[in-house]
Design a protein around this motif. Structure first.
Motif, PDB file in Angstrom:
ATOM      1  N   ARG A  36     -75.829  43.508-102.040  1.00 25.78           N
ATOM      2  CA  ARG A  36     -74.872  43.996-101.060  1.00 25.78           C
ATOM      3  C   ARG A  36     -73.837  45.052-102.079  1.00 25.78           C
ATOM      4  O   ARG A  36     -73.344  46.155-101.516  1.00 25.78           O
ATOM      5  CB  ARG A  36     -74.032  43.052-100.589  1.00 25.78           C
ATOM      6  N   LEU A  37     -73.585  44.787-103.188  1.00 28.71           N
ATOM      7  CA  LEU A  37     -72.671  45.395-104.190  1.00 28.71           C
ATOM      8  C   LEU A  37     -73.355  46.978-104.442  1.00 28.71           C
ATOM      9  O   LEU A  37     -72.683  48.147-104.556  1.00 28.71           O
ATOM     10  CB  LEU A  37     -72.477  44.658-105.479  1.00 28.71           C
ATOM     11  N   THR A  38     -74.655  46.906-104.915  1.00 32.67           N
ATOM     12  CA  THR A  38     -75.544  48.091-104.888  1.00 32.67           C
ATOM     13  C   THR A  38     -75.235  49.136-103.744  1.00 32.67           C
ATOM     14  O   THR A  38     -75.204  50.275-104.058  1.00 32.67           O
ATOM     15  CB  THR A  38     -76.859  47.759-105.335  1.00 32.67           C
ATOM     16  N   VAL A  39     -75.416  48.544-102.685  1.00 38.02           N
ATOM     17  CA  VAL A  39     -75.185  49.510-101.402  1.00 38.02           C
ATOM     18  C   VAL A  39     -73.939  49.914-101.312  1.00 38.02           C
ATOM     19  O   VAL A  39     -73.757  51.221-101.072  1.00 38.02           O
ATOM     20  CB  VAL A  39     -75.794  48.730-100.096  1.00 38.02           C
ATOM     21  N   LEU A  40     -73.147  49.363-101.563  1.00 40.37           N
ATOM     22  CA  LEU A  40     -71.527  49.793-101.557  1.00 40.37           C
ATOM     23  C   LEU A  40     -71.349  50.688-102.518  1.00 40.37           C
ATOM     24  O   LEU A  40     -70.695  51.679-102.303  1.00 40.37           O
ATOM     25  CB  LEU A  40     -70.507  48.585-101.681  1.00 40.37           C
ATOM     26  N   SER A  41     -72.002  50.545-103.717  1.00 38.61           N
ATOM     27  CA  SER A  41     -71.754  51.253-104.873  1.00 38.61           C
ATOM     28  C   SER A  41     -72.402  52.750-104.683  1.00 38.61           C
ATOM     29  O   SER A  41     -71.913  53.826-105.004  1.00 38.61           O
ATOM     30  CB  SER A  41     -72.294  50.669-106.152  1.00 38.61           C
ATOM     31  N   GLU A  42     -73.637  52.474-104.128  1.00 37.15           N
ATOM     32  CA  GLU A  42     -74.229  53.943-103.610  1.00 37.15           C
ATOM     33  C   GLU A  42     -73.445  54.670-102.774  1.00 37.15           C
ATOM     34  O   GLU A  42     -73.413  55.804-102.891  1.00 37.15           O
ATOM     35  CB  GLU A  42     -75.478  53.721-103.402  1.00 37.15           C
ATOM     36  N   PHE A  43     -72.960  53.996-101.859  1.00 36.40           N
ATOM     37  CA  PHE A  43     -72.221  54.854-100.804  1.00 36.40           C
ATOM     38  C   PHE A  43     -70.946  55.508-101.311  1.00 36.40           C
ATOM     39  O   PHE A  43     -70.523  56.601-101.159  1.00 36.40           O
ATOM     40  CB  PHE A  43     -71.642  53.581 -99.706  1.00 36.40           C
ATOM     41  N   LEU A  44     -70.112  54.727-102.324  1.00 38.50           N
ATOM     42  CA  LEU A  44     -68.983  55.255-102.878  1.00 38.50           C
ATOM     43  C   LEU A  44     -69.253  56.271-104.113  1.00 38.50           C
ATOM     44  O   LEU A  44     -68.071  56.912-104.496  1.00 38.50           O
ATOM     45  CB  LEU A  44     -68.089  54.110-103.447  1.00 38.50           C
ATOM     46  N   ARG A  45     -70.488  56.205-104.563  1.00 36.44           N
ATOM     47  CA  ARG A  45     -70.659  56.995-105.886  1.00 36.44           C
ATOM     48  C   ARG A  45     -70.202  58.266-105.842  1.00 36.44           C
ATOM     49  O   ARG A  45     -69.649  58.873-106.761  1.00 36.44           O
ATOM     50  CB  ARG A  45     -72.240  57.127-106.170  1.00 36.44           C
ATOM     51  N   PRO A  46     -70.402  59.133-104.738  1.00 39.75           N
ATOM     52  CA  PRO A  46     -69.952  60.542-104.771  1.00 39.75           C
ATOM     53  C   PRO A  46     -68.292  60.878-104.612  1.00 39.75           C
ATOM     54  O   PRO A  46     -68.057  61.816-104.549  1.00 39.75           O
ATOM     55  CB  PRO A  46     -70.613  61.339-103.367  1.00 39.75           C
ATOM     56  N   HIS A  47     -67.744  59.607-104.240  1.00 38.43           N
ATOM     57  CA  HIS A  47     -66.373  59.647-103.873  1.00 38.43           C
ATOM     58  C   HIS A  47     -65.189  59.330-105.152  1.00 38.43           C
ATOM     59  O   HIS A  47     -65.609  58.022-105.806  1.00 38.43           O
ATOM     60  CB  HIS A  47     -65.881  59.014-102.690  1.00 38.43           C
ATOM     61  N   ARG A  48     -64.486  60.146-105.646  1.00 38.08           N
ATOM     62  CA  ARG A  48     -63.559  59.575-106.679  1.00 38.08           C
ATOM     63  C   ARG A  48     -62.642  58.603-106.454  1.00 38.08           C
ATOM     64  O   ARG A  48     -62.109  57.801-107.190  1.00 38.08           O
ATOM     65  CB  ARG A  48     -62.675  60.820-107.283  1.00 38.08           C
ATOM     66  N   TYR A  51     -62.777  54.618-107.854  1.00 36.25           N
ATOM     67  CA  TYR A  51     -61.795  53.864-108.762  1.00 36.25           C
ATOM     68  C   TYR A  51     -60.869  53.110-108.288  1.00 36.25           C
ATOM     69  O   TYR A  51     -60.472  52.097-108.675  1.00 36.25           O
ATOM     70  CB  TYR A  51     -61.637  55.093-109.863  1.00 36.25           C
ATOM     71  N   ALA A  52     -60.088  53.836-107.503  1.00 36.08           N
ATOM     72  CA  ALA A  52     -58.957  53.025-106.801  1.00 36.08           C
ATOM     73  C   ALA A  52     -59.157  51.939-105.948  1.00 36.08           C
ATOM     74  O   ALA A  52     -58.760  50.767-105.976  1.00 36.08           O
ATOM     75  CB  ALA A  52     -57.996  54.063-106.010  1.00 36.08           C
ATOM     76  N   ILE A  53     -60.426  52.005-105.250  1.00 36.77           N
ATOM     77  CA  ILE A  53     -61.008  50.998-104.466  1.00 36.77           C
ATOM     78  C   ILE A  53     -61.428  49.867-105.545  1.00 36.77           C
ATOM     79  O   ILE A  53     -61.061  48.577-105.016  1.00 36.77           O
ATOM     80  CB  ILE A  53     -61.998  51.226-103.706  1.00 36.77           C
ATOM     81  N   VAL A 102     -58.628  49.228 -98.284  1.00 39.17           N
ATOM     82  CA  VAL A 102     -59.614  49.952 -98.739  1.00 39.17           C
ATOM     83  C   VAL A 102     -59.883  51.051 -98.146  1.00 39.17           C
ATOM     84  O   VAL A 102     -59.981  52.433 -98.598  1.00 39.17           O
ATOM     85  CB  VAL A 102     -60.665  48.927 -98.952  1.00 39.17           C
ATOM     86  N   VAL A 103     -59.850  51.142 -96.574  1.00 43.77           N
ATOM     87  CA  VAL A 103     -60.033  52.242 -95.741  1.00 43.77           C
ATOM     88  C   VAL A 103     -58.832  53.175 -96.182  1.00 43.77           C
ATOM     89  O   VAL A 103     -59.214  54.501 -96.237  1.00 43.77           O
ATOM     90  CB  VAL A 103     -60.090  51.653 -94.347  1.00 43.77           C
ATOM     91  N   GLY A 104     -57.741  52.779 -96.263  1.00 41.34           N
ATOM     92  CA  GLY A 104     -56.614  53.638 -96.593  1.00 41.34           C
ATOM     93  C   GLY A 104     -56.697  54.445 -97.818  1.00 41.34           C
ATOM     94  O   GLY A 104     -56.670  55.645 -98.025  1.00 41.34           O
ATOM     95  N   ALA A 105     -57.221  53.675 -98.919  1.00 37.34           N
ATOM     96  CA  ALA A 105     -57.574  54.272-100.162  1.00 37.34           C
ATOM     97  C   ALA A 105     -58.375  55.186-100.083  1.00 37.34           C
ATOM     98  O   ALA A 105     -58.607  56.245-100.727  1.00 37.34           O
ATOM     99  CB  ALA A 105     -57.681  53.126-101.132  1.00 37.34           C
ATOM    100  N   PHE A 106     -59.761  55.010 -99.403  1.00 36.52           N
ATOM    101  CA  PHE A 106     -60.899  55.967 -99.359  1.00 36.52           C
ATOM    102  C   PHE A 106     -60.211  57.225 -98.554  1.00 36.52           C
ATOM    103  O   PHE A 106     -60.966  58.247 -98.995  1.00 36.52           O
ATOM    104  CB  PHE A 106     -61.879  55.219 -98.440  1.00 36.52           C
ATOM    105  N   HIS A 107     -59.571  57.119 -97.654  1.00 41.63           N
ATOM    106  CA  HIS A 107     -58.943  58.380 -97.061  1.00 41.63           C
ATOM    107  C   HIS A 107     -57.653  59.056 -97.749  1.00 41.63           C
ATOM    108  O   HIS A 107     -57.267  59.927 -97.180  1.00 41.63           O
ATOM    109  CB  HIS A 107     -58.746  58.131 -95.507  1.00 41.63           C
ATOM    110  N   GLY A 108     -57.227  58.216 -98.636  1.00 38.59           N
ATOM    111  CA  GLY A 108     -56.005  58.641 -99.440  1.00 38.59           C
ATOM    112  C   GLY A 108     -54.936  58.493 -98.761  1.00 38.59           C
ATOM    113  O   GLY A 108     -53.826  59.363 -98.884  1.00 38.59           O
TER     114      GLY A 108
END
Length: 230
Positions: A36-48, A51-53, A102-108
């Motif tokens: 499950r971590l791999t799936v999440l990491s792949e999803f977040l990979r393109p997004h800076r 690191y905050a998450i 986390v949702v807030g951090a993702f959207h800044g």
């Protein structure tokens, strides 16, 4: 992230039941958790924002996990309802709050404290409802259950309910109110207390929908064991 936390919680409960190590690294290294971590990491990979998450999750885990382990490893007969409720604050309510962060951090856009509080109360409600629906399954597997904790403080009601443990796998509201009126009313009071604090219409609707399995007498929820199960 919900699936990652669900997998972690499942493995935590398995290890707790078997007496295996509850060291965070050991639980986190379980295959299902890593998948499950791999799936999440792949999803977040393109997004800076990843690191905050990551930092947010590490901070919350290091601050809360040791206390959660301390509470959940206590013998059920010696654990107080206050401790049980604290475990929900760390687990279900804590996850719902972190989910919003986390949702807030993702959207800044970090959510305000009053918004986080709404999610925290929703997490409490989710767990309290789960503990009605999952009561018999929790008892069978030795899981922490708030309703059971309240029953332990009322010997007569506890005896009446536990006399049905071998045969009953579903119970409607009428059965609970007839069999253990005092303990069940205390449980409902907790639900009402947290529901009053949820003022967001969408979140309140979500909380009300969680009550459907109770009304339908569904025996077990086969989903995430944390705040946003339903």
């Amino acid at each position: 992230m919900n699936r990652l936390i669900s997998a972690f919680d499942d493995k935590y409960e398995e290890r707790l039941a078997s007496g295996a190590s509850l060291d965070f690294g050991a639980v986190f290294a379980e295959l299902e958790v890593q998948e499950r971590l791999t799936v999440l990491s792949e999803f977040l990979r393109p997004h800076r924002e990843r690191y905050a998450i990551r930092d947010l999750l590490l901070t919350r885990t290091s601050a809360q996990y040791p206390r959660y382990v301390e509470i959940t490893t206590q013998e059920a007969t010696s654990r107080t309802v206050t401790a049980d409720l604290e475990s929900i604050v760390l687990d279900s309510a804590g996850f719902a709050k972190v989910f919003a962060e986390v949702v807030g951090a993702f959207h800044g856009k970090p959510p305000r404290e009053r918004v986080l509080a709404q999610f925290s109360h929703m997490g409490m409600i989710a767990k309290l409802i789960d503990d009605i629906v999952d009561f018999w399954d929790d008892i069978a597997h030795g899981r922490l259950n708030i309703l059971h904790g309240l029953l332990r403080e009322n010997a007569a009601e506890h005896e009446r309910v536990m006399a049905c443990a071998a045969t009953r796998r579903a119970a409607g509201l009428r059965w609970w109110r007839a069999t253990c009126p005092t303990s069940f009313e205390r449980h409902c009071d907790l639900l009402r207390e947290h529901r009053r604090c949820v003022t967001s219409p969408p979140l309140r609707l979500a909380c009300d929908l969680m009550l459907v399995p109770v009304a339908l007498r569904r025996p077990v929820l086969h989903t995430a064991p944390v705040g946003l199960r339903i």
